[in-house]
Design an enzyme around this catalytic site. Structure first.
Site, mmCIF file in Angstrom:
data_model
loop_
_atom_site.group_PDB
_atom_site.id
_atom_site.type_symbol
_atom_site.label_atom_id
_atom_site.label_comp_id
_atom_site.label_asym_id
_atom_site.label_seq_id
_atom_site.Cartn_x
_atom_site.Cartn_y
_atom_site.Cartn_z
ATOM 1 N N SER A 1 29.317 -25.056 -1.156
ATOM 2 C CA SER A 1 29.987 -24.537 -1.600
ATOM 3 C C SER A 1 30.710 -22.709 -1.046
ATOM 4 O O SER A 1 29.397 -22.623 -0.472
ATOM 5 C CB SER A 1 28.906 -23.663 -3.375
ATOM 6 O OG SER A 1 27.957 -22.630 -3.050
ATOM 7 N N GLU B 1 32.526 -26.472 5.489
ATOM 8 C CA GLU B 1 33.016 -28.072 5.244
ATOM 9 C C GLU B 1 32.671 -27.075 3.457
ATOM 10 O O GLU B 1 31.774 -27.046 2.662
ATOM 11 C CB GLU B 1 33.163 -29.239 5.140
ATOM 12 C CG GLU B 1 32.521 -29.889 6.601
ATOM 13 C CD GLU B 1 34.297 -30.042 6.554
ATOM 14 O OE1 GLU B 1 35.507 -29.867 5.520
ATOM 15 O OE2 GLU B 1 34.869 -30.025 7.327
ATOM 16 N N GLU C 1 36.655 -23.833 -9.752
ATOM 17 C CA GLU C 1 36.341 -24.578 -10.044
ATOM 18 C C GLU C 1 35.075 -25.755 -10.384
ATOM 19 O O GLU C 1 34.472 -24.435 -9.556
ATOM 20 C CB GLU C 1 35.827 -25.239 -7.774
ATOM 21 C CG GLU C 1 35.726 -26.673 -7.564
ATOM 22 C CD GLU C 1 34.173 -26.109 -6.265
ATOM 23 O OE1 GLU C 1 33.432 -25.579 -5.917
ATOM 24 O OE2 GLU C 1 34.964 -27.127 -6.078
HETATM 25 P P1 NAD Z 1 25.205 -24.801 -2.067
HETATM 26 O O1 NAD Z 1 26.285 -23.751 -1.321
HETATM 27 O O2 NAD Z 1 24.667 -24.746 -3.606
HETATM 28 O O3 NAD Z 1 24.644 -25.385 -1.151
HETATM 29 C C1 NAD Z 1 24.481 -26.726 -0.307
HETATM 30 C C2 NAD Z 1 23.120 -26.343 0.765
HETATM 31 O O4 NAD Z 1 23.285 -24.870 1.351
HETATM 32 C C3 NAD Z 1 22.002 -27.353 -0.331
HETATM 33 O O5 NAD Z 1 21.077 -27.905 0.956
HETATM 34 C C4 NAD Z 1 21.156 -25.833 -0.393
HETATM 35 O O6 NAD Z 1 20.052 -25.840 -0.514
HETATM 36 C C5 NAD Z 1 21.893 -24.881 1.020
HETATM 37 N N1 NAD Z 1 21.558 -23.092 0.806
HETATM 38 C C6 NAD Z 1 21.213 -22.399 -0.172
HETATM 39 N N2 NAD Z 1 21.273 -21.647 0.263
HETATM 40 C C7 NAD Z 1 21.692 -21.153 1.238
HETATM 41 C C8 NAD Z 1 20.954 -20.462 2.358
HETATM 42 N N3 NAD Z 1 21.222 -19.080 1.909
HETATM 43 N N4 NAD Z 1 21.248 -20.655 3.562
HETATM 44 C C9 NAD Z 1 21.808 -22.402 4.103
HETATM 45 N N5 NAD Z 1 21.219 -23.231 3.516
HETATM 46 C C10 NAD Z 1 21.328 -22.552 1.703
HETATM 47 O O7 NAD Z 1 26.317 -26.053 -2.797
HETATM 48 P P2 NAD Z 1 26.419 -27.697 -3.796
HETATM 49 O O8 NAD Z 1 25.919 -27.398 -5.202
HETATM 50 O O9 NAD Z 1 24.416 -28.623 -3.065
HETATM 51 O O10 NAD Z 1 27.341 -28.492 -3.653
HETATM 52 C C11 NAD Z 1 28.218 -28.343 -4.538
HETATM 53 C C12 NAD Z 1 29.797 -27.451 -4.076
HETATM 54 O O11 NAD Z 1 29.626 -28.207 -2.017
HETATM 55 C C13 NAD Z 1 30.487 -27.230 -4.007
HETATM 56 O O12 NAD Z 1 31.725 -26.472 -4.402
HETATM 57 C C14 NAD Z 1 32.038 -28.919 -2.999
HETATM 58 O O13 NAD Z 1 33.073 -28.021 -3.093
HETATM 59 C C15 NAD Z 1 31.411 -28.880 -1.566
HETATM 60 N N6 NAD Z 1 31.181 -29.716 -1.763
HETATM 61 C C16 NAD Z 1 32.204 -29.858 -0.238
HETATM 62 C C17 NAD Z 1 32.022 -30.608 0.852
HETATM 63 C C18 NAD Z 1 33.256 -30.800 1.339
HETATM 64 O O14 NAD Z 1 33.495 -31.926 2.603
HETATM 65 N N7 NAD Z 1 34.582 -29.726 2.204
HETATM 66 C C19 NAD Z 1 31.628 -31.949 -0.032
HETATM 67 C C20 NAD Z 1 31.199 -31.721 -0.526
HETATM 68 C C21 NAD Z 1 30.447 -30.457 -1.137
#
Ligand code: NAD
Length: 495
Positions: free
Chosen positions: A247, A269, A399
């Site tokens: 995210s 990403e 989003e």
């Molecule tokens: P998220 O940001 O909540 O988590 C992503 C990952 O980051 C998880 O493994 C989580 O445990 C880890 N994380 C959380 N806090 C962290 C920190 N402080 N430091 C390091 N790592 C940490 O996202 P999500 O809910 O798993 O996925 C959904 C989001 O991902 C949506 O916003 C979506 O648009 C985005 N997404 C983007 C792409 C792309 O290629 N642009 C692809 C898939 C998903």
């Protein structure tokens, strides 16, 4: 139709003690906390996975560092390609097993798990395998003046950055991990992956396969757990690059932490609020199946899926009626049922987020179809279509990352360009038209990492992918990934 029978190998895997995978073997620690992994279709616990400790994160980075300087450095580019292709073979051989794990863990319809997540993991891995022998610098003739007959030559080398931290979201845990490990290993880097705390299973199986096919110990490691584990990894002094997908808010925190640590390189990403635009000439019957597929596959939980659709005013009533009917006809149900087109949302937190959006609906938008949760077991919701009357509508700006699409009418091409760009994000956008001349004139004016025409969300390993504006930094795939995973070293020689 009934559910597919689970393979014995899946049942055995789920019953095992699971946790991090470091230096070629499982790293279990009785003192570690344990996360229950939930099947989103029935809310039952399907596995227990230990959370990595700070000591294990250190051990994983140390293993990756040893492999980077040792076994992986000594593996020739050709052999790296062979090994990545062997891993692709193993994914094919274990495809059904991986697809079942994915369907159970993330609620992805089994056909999507097989045909998209698993099949594309193979395609991408083979693409990266092909690059291993083609990563070169260039030779340069400097213009330095020769005072006493001396001459100069120079060349550049593309050198792997080192240990990469790959942080993966919950929506495509296998495929996105493959993007990261494929890029890292092809360029000579090694990697520590952190899957999402919600969906670690398919990656934990993949890393076992990587060891079985002969990828050296320590070249691919996995640490399990929530954000804290990702943070330890991001801030680790021996990590040279963070490749993050997730995210926007987390991405900004990860980017800032990586910079603050040691100016650690980052690729981010992130999310978006992707638009699709239907120009006046479209044939609505042709477009509807494409929109259903792109916006509602995996329940809309795809980063590049369109959530806002701008439609020429002359066509919006027809689109609303036909798209609404197509969505109302989607079969909702168990991801393990091959006839199901629409499974549950991937986890409880996300289900609650989408349910809260449902509660905010109807004030300013017309609910064409959907807008409700389904049943009382599992995280099921209806595919939802809204029609807004103002560009500032909540459903055209935030989003949701779910199966909620909002329509808005436009009148002129100039207005359309403004609407498309009126967002802090810029991941993907699409134009749907048979007027290619008009599309080609619009493309340079659209602020987006990717613009599709008469398609949306299709990714190909040869085509760079990433976000502009707040949707990220850097590009994956194509040759673009090489820049992100290598440092350019210049060598100058006087002779
Ligand atoms: P998220 O940001 O909540 O988590 C992503 C990952 O980051 C998880 O493994 C989580 O445990 C880890 N994380 C959380 N806090 C962290 C920190 N402080 N430091 C390091 N790592 C940490 O996202 P999500 O809910 O798993 O996925 C959904 C989001 O991902 C949506 O916003 C979506 O648009 C985005 N997404 C983007 C792409 C792309 O290629 N642009 C692809 C898939 C998903």
């Amino acid at each position: 139709m009934s559910e597919v029978a689970l393979l014995d190998s899946v049942i055995t895997f789920l019953a095992k003690p699971l946790g991090s995978f470091i230096d070629g073997r499982p790293a279990l620690d009785e003192q570690a906390g344990v996360s229950e992994i939930i099947n989103p279709a029935n809310e039952q616990v399907i596995a227990r996975v230990q959370d990595a400790t700070a000591v294990q994160v250190d051990a994983a980075v140390a293993a990756a560092s040893r492999a980077f300087k040792g076994s992986w450095a000594q593996t020739s580019p050709y052999l790296r390609g062979v090994l990545l292709n062997k891993l692709a073979d193993a994914i094919e051989q274990h495809g059904e097993e991986l697809a079942q794990l994915e369907a159970l863990n993330s609620g992805k319809a089994i056909n999507v798990a097989r045909g998209l997540e698993v099949a594309q993991s193979v395609v991408f891995l083979r693409y990266f395998a092909g690059w291993t022998t083609k990563i070169n610098g260039e030779s340069i003739t400097p213009s330095l003046p020769s005072m006493a007959g001396e001459q100069y030559t120079a060349f550049t080398r593309r050198e792997p950055v080192g240990v990469v931290a790959g942080i993966v979201p919950w929506n495509f845990p296998l495929l996105i991990a493959v993007w990261k490990l494929g890029s890292a290993l092809a360029t000579g880097c090694t990697i520590v992956l952190k899957p999402s705390e919600f969906s670690p299973l398919s990656l934990l199986r993949l890393v076992e396969l990587a060891t079985e096919v002969g990828i050296p110990d320590g070249a691919i490691n996995v640490v399990t757990g929530a954000g804290k584990v990702g943070q330890w990894l991001t801030e680790h002094g021996e990590v040279r690059k963070v490749s993050f997908t997730g995210s926007v808010p987390t991405g900004i925190a990860v980017g800032a932490a990586a910079m603050k640590s040691k100016l650690t390189r980052v690729t981010l990403e992130l999310g978006g609020k992707n638009p699709a635009a239907l120009l006046a000439d479209v044939n609505i019957d042709d477009v509807v199946p494409g929109l259903v597929m792109t916006a509602f596959t995996h329940q809309g939980q795809i980063c590049a899926s369109p959530e806002r659709i701008y439609v020429h005013r002359s066509r919006i009533d027809e689109l609303e009626q036909k798209l609404g009917a197509a969505l109302a006809g989607l079969k909702i149900g168990s991801p393990l049922d091959e006839s199901v087109q629409f499974g549950p949302l991937a986890n409880k937190a996300h289900y609650q987020k989408i349910a809260s959006y449902f509660e905010r609906m109807g004030d300013g938008q017309v609910v064409v179809t959907g807008g409700r949760t389904v049943g009382d077991k599992g995280y099921f919701v209806e595919p939802t279509l809204l029609r807004a009357s103002s560009p500032d509508d909540l459903f055209l700006t935030e989003e949701t990352f779910g199966p909620i699409v909002c329509l808005l009418a436009f009148d002129s091409d100039e207005e359309l360009i403004e609407l498309l760009n009126d967002t802090p994000y810029g991941l993907g956008a699409s134009l749907w038209t048979n007027d290619l001349s008009k599309a080609l004139r619009m493309i340079p004016r659209i602020e987006s990492g990717t613009v599709w025409v008469n398609m949306h969300t299709f990714l190909d390993p040869a085509v760079p992918f990433g976000g502009s504006k707040s949707s990220g930094i850097g590009r994956e795939f194509g040759s673009a990934f090489i820049e992100a995973f290598t440092e350019l070293k210049s060598v100058m020689i006087r002779y």
